[in-house]
Write an enzyme that holds these catalytic residues in place. Structure first.
Site, PDB file in Angstrom:
ATOM      1  N   ILE A 125       0.873  -1.167   0.000  1.00  0.00           N
ATOM      2  CA  ILE A 125       0.000   0.000   0.000  1.00  0.00           C
ATOM      3  C   ILE A 125       0.912   1.219   0.000  1.00  0.00           C
ATOM      4  O   ILE A 125       1.714   1.406   0.913  1.00  0.00           O
ATOM      5  CB  ILE A 125      -0.921   0.011   1.234  1.00  0.00           C
ATOM      6  CG1 ILE A 125      -1.758  -1.267   1.279  1.00  0.00           C
ATOM      7  CG2 ILE A 125      -1.804   1.255   1.222  1.00  0.00           C
ATOM      8  CD1 ILE A 125      -2.520  -1.462   2.571  1.00  0.00           C
ATOM      9  N   HIS A 126       0.799   2.026  -1.041  1.00  0.00           N
ATOM     10  CA  HIS A 126       1.678   3.184  -1.186  1.00  0.00           C
ATOM     11  C   HIS A 126       0.834   4.450  -1.253  1.00  0.00           C
ATOM     12  O   HIS A 126      -0.074   4.552  -2.080  1.00  0.00           O
ATOM     13  CB  HIS A 126       2.525   3.051  -2.453  1.00  0.00           C
ATOM     14  CG  HIS A 126       3.656   4.023  -2.492  1.00  0.00           C
ATOM     15  ND1 HIS A 126       3.488   5.322  -2.897  1.00  0.00           N
ATOM     16  CD2 HIS A 126       4.957   3.891  -2.159  1.00  0.00           C
ATOM     17  CE1 HIS A 126       4.651   5.947  -2.814  1.00  0.00           C
ATOM     18  NE2 HIS A 126       5.549   5.108  -2.370  1.00  0.00           N
TER      19      HIS A 126
END
Length: 89
Positions: A13-14
Site C-alpha cells: 500500500i503506497h
C-alpha cells in the site's frame, strides 16, 4: 506499507508520489511490523493537505507484489470506499 496474508499474498500500500521526501510528516501509522491485522483495522492515516503543500499527489495505490502466483486475480480500479473489496482471488 507491506502486508502478507496467511496464504502468502503480498500487498504493498503506497500513499502519494515521492512522499518519502516528507520524512513521515503528515503520516501516522497505527500498526507495528509483524502485527496481525484484519479487515477494518486502521493501518495508516495521512494528511492530504500536507501532501499537497509538499507538492505531491495524494493517490493511494494497492499492489499485489506476487500477482504472478494468482491466476484468477480480480482488482477493482478507481475510487474505493472503506471496506470495499478491492482485490479478489
Amino acid at each position: 506499507m507491506g502486508i502478507s496474508s496467511p496464504d502468502g499474498m503480498e500487498l504493498l500500500i503506497h500513499v502519494g508520489v515521492d512522499t518519502v521526501a516528507m520524512n513521515g510528516d503528515g503520516f501516522e501509522c497505527f500498526v507495528q511490523e509483524g502485527q496481525q491485522v484484519k479487515a477494518g483495522d486502521k493501518l495508516i492515516a495521512f494528511d492530504r493537505e500536507k501532501i499537497a503543500a509538499a507538492g505531491h499527489p495524494d493517490v493511494v495505490v494497492v499492489l499485489v507484489t506476487n500477482s504472478d502466483d494468482y491466476e484468477n486475480l480480480s482488482i477493482q480500479a478507481g475510487t474505493c470506499k472503506v471496506l470495499d473489496k478491492v482485490i479478489q482471488v
